[in-house]
Design an enzyme around this catalytic site. Structure first.
Site, PDB file in Angstrom:
ATOM      1  N   ASP A  66       4.364  -4.964   3.884  1.00  0.00           N
ATOM      2  CA  ASP A  66       4.108  -3.794   4.714  1.00  0.00           C
ATOM      3  C   ASP A  66       5.273  -3.656   5.683  1.00  0.00           C
ATOM      4  OD1 ASP A  66       2.791  -1.637   6.039  1.00  0.00           O
ATOM      5  OD2 ASP A  66       0.849  -2.599   5.754  1.00  0.00           O
ATOM      6  N   ASP A  70       5.984   3.915   6.068  1.00  0.00           N
ATOM      7  CA  ASP A  70       4.763   3.112   6.133  1.00  0.00           C
ATOM      8  C   ASP A  70       3.737   3.750   5.205  1.00  0.00           C
ATOM      9  OD1 ASP A  70       2.562   1.589   6.795  1.00  0.00           O
ATOM     10  OD2 ASP A  70       2.342   2.424   8.805  1.00  0.00           O
ATOM     11  N   HIS A 127       0.842  -1.209   0.000  1.00  0.00           N
ATOM     12  CA  HIS A 127       0.000   0.000   0.000  1.00  0.00           C
ATOM     13  C   HIS A 127       0.874   1.255   0.000  1.00  0.00           C
ATOM     14  CE1 HIS A 127       0.090   1.675   4.198  1.00  0.00           C
ATOM     15  NE2 HIS A 127       0.318   0.434   4.580  1.00  0.00           N
ATOM     16  N   GLU A 152      -5.182   1.682   2.559  1.00  0.00           N
ATOM     17  CA  GLU A 152      -4.960   0.646   3.568  1.00  0.00           C
ATOM     18  C   GLU A 152      -5.144   1.215   4.969  1.00  0.00           C
ATOM     19  OE1 GLU A 152      -2.431  -1.804   6.408  1.00  0.00           O
ATOM     20  OE2 GLU A 152      -2.403   0.338   5.940  1.00  0.00           O
ATOM     21  N   GLU A 153      -4.693   2.436   5.175  1.00  0.00           N
ATOM     22  CA  GLU A 153      -4.695   3.027   6.515  1.00  0.00           C
ATOM     23  C   GLU A 153      -6.100   3.316   7.035  1.00  0.00           C
ATOM     24  OE1 GLU A 153      -2.239   3.167   8.412  1.00  0.00           O
ATOM     25  OE2 GLU A 153      -0.407   3.248   7.210  1.00  0.00           O
ATOM     26  N   HIS A 178       4.440   5.526  12.134  1.00  0.00           N
ATOM     27  CA  HIS A 178       3.457   6.611  12.206  1.00  0.00           C
ATOM     28  C   HIS A 178       4.037   7.848  12.889  1.00  0.00           C
ATOM     29  CE1 HIS A 178      -0.550   4.306  11.353  1.00  0.00           C
ATOM     30  NE2 HIS A 178       0.447   3.895  10.580  1.00  0.00           N
TER      31      HIS A 178
END
Length: 352
Positions: free
Chosen positions: A232, A177, A65, A209-210, A319
């Site tokens: 991922d 990410d 992603h 995806e998130e 994140h």
């Protein structure tokens, strides 16, 4: 990592891609994949699907992603300050004191998130963790009218984008990410294209995806693969305060993580592990006891079900504006997946 591969990675990390606003990074993916893929398409959801030997057998989908967490402009007040909502899962404390970019069709508008100086905070305020609703972006506008000349409600927001190399082959940037997942699947496909695959291999830079694995659901439905590998990031545990007993012993630079567990087809896992051993590609083994919070979760239960595997890149400080990965881990992940794909034949059987 050779220069073209590094430049592709830097281009990915310099393009904004909050969930639902992935068009800039997907343009980078398409430009890269057009050089070697037999077909490159973008569906109406925004997924970029690159195919090599699309009529082969079996059909395998490689999903990485491309979306990153972000913010959305929700309100501009009379003084020109910008108020936002989150896109994806945030630790709000990561936002304080950060340089931000508000993205629109004309480019990016710089701003900052802060709060009043420590000298002005009461003792109680110093102890409080702020809520998202307590934070605003200052773009330097003198009032609402000037701010509205530059930005609009619904504009996406990211950390200031960029890429920095650290010591020992490590690198840091916001959005590792999971732009590194898109990098891995496209570079794996490039290696497959240089071989003689019997399988039909589809590398997908998936969207959203998130916010719920949405792009993997729609692209897998369209491709109808029998096999899938989700790429991922995962939590590296070789840094202070992370509990190895709880999260496993996962080291930066020791290879991608090949997961096993109920979200992973056991035959695929064993074949990936065997490929790692015979090709001398470093890999780490870890377990996940539940459906993963990544694209493999959606892929495994696509239509009548598919055999899935998870190959993950160790990542520190997920994140955050300073996510850290190993460039070696990226290259080893791409090589491992490419060799797995090249080993597939129409007779391959992944019945558990």
């Amino acid at each position: 990592m050779d220069q073209p591969a590094l430049e592709f990675l830097k281009a990915l990390l310099s393009a904004p891609s909050p969930s639902g606003y992935e068009q800039p990074v997907q343009a980078v993916v398409r430009e890269f994949a057009d050089k070697f893929a037999a077909e490159v398409t973008t569906d109406w959801h925004g997924n970029v699907i690159a195919a090599v030997n699309p009529t082969g057998s079996p059909r395998i989908m490689l999903a990485g992603h491309c979306d990153q967490i972000g913010l959305m402009v929700k309100h501009i007040d009379d003084e020109g300050y910008v108020w936002v909502d989150p896109i994806g899962g945030w630790d709000v404390q990561m936002l304080i004191g950060q340089n931000m970019l508000i993205h629109n069709a004309a480019g990016a508008v710089p701003g900052v998130i802060a709060r009043k100086a420590i000298h002005l905070l009461t003792p109680d305020e110093r102890k409080q963790v702020p809520e998202m609703s307590d934070l605003w972006i200052d773009i330097g506008a003198k009032d609402k009218a000037q701010a509205e000349e530059l930005i609009a409600i619904g504009d996406p927001v990211t950390f200031e984008l960029g890429f920095r190399e650290l010591q020992n082959g490590l690198a840091t940037a916001p959005g590792m990410d999971n732009k590194v997942g898109a990098w891995v699947v496209m570079n794996a496909l490039k290696q497959v294209a240089a071989g003689n695959p019997q399988a039909a291999v589809f590398a997908v830079s998936t969207v959203q995806e998130e916010i719920g694995l949405r792009g993997a659901k729609t692209s897998a439905y369209s491709i109808e693969p029998q096999l899938g590998i989700a790429v991922d990031v995962t939590h590296a545990t070789d840094c202070p305060t992370v509990d190895k007993q709880k999260y496993g012993d996962i080291k930066m630079g020791s290879g991608p993580v090949v997961y096993r567990g109920p979200n992973v087809n056991p035959v695929m896992h064993e074949q990936l592990k065997s490929t790692s051993a015979t090709s001398k590609i470093p890999a780490q083994i870890a377990g996940i006891s539940r459906p993963a919070g990544n694209d493999a979760n959606a892929m495994q239960i696509n239509q009548g079900g598919m055999a899935t595997a998870i190959v993950a890149i160790p990542n520190r400080y997920m994140h955050s504006p300073v996510e850290v990965i190993s460039l070696d881990d990226l290259e080893n992940a791409a090589q491992l997946i490419a060799e797995f794909c090249l080993s597939l034949t129409p007779e391959s059987d992944f019945t558990p």
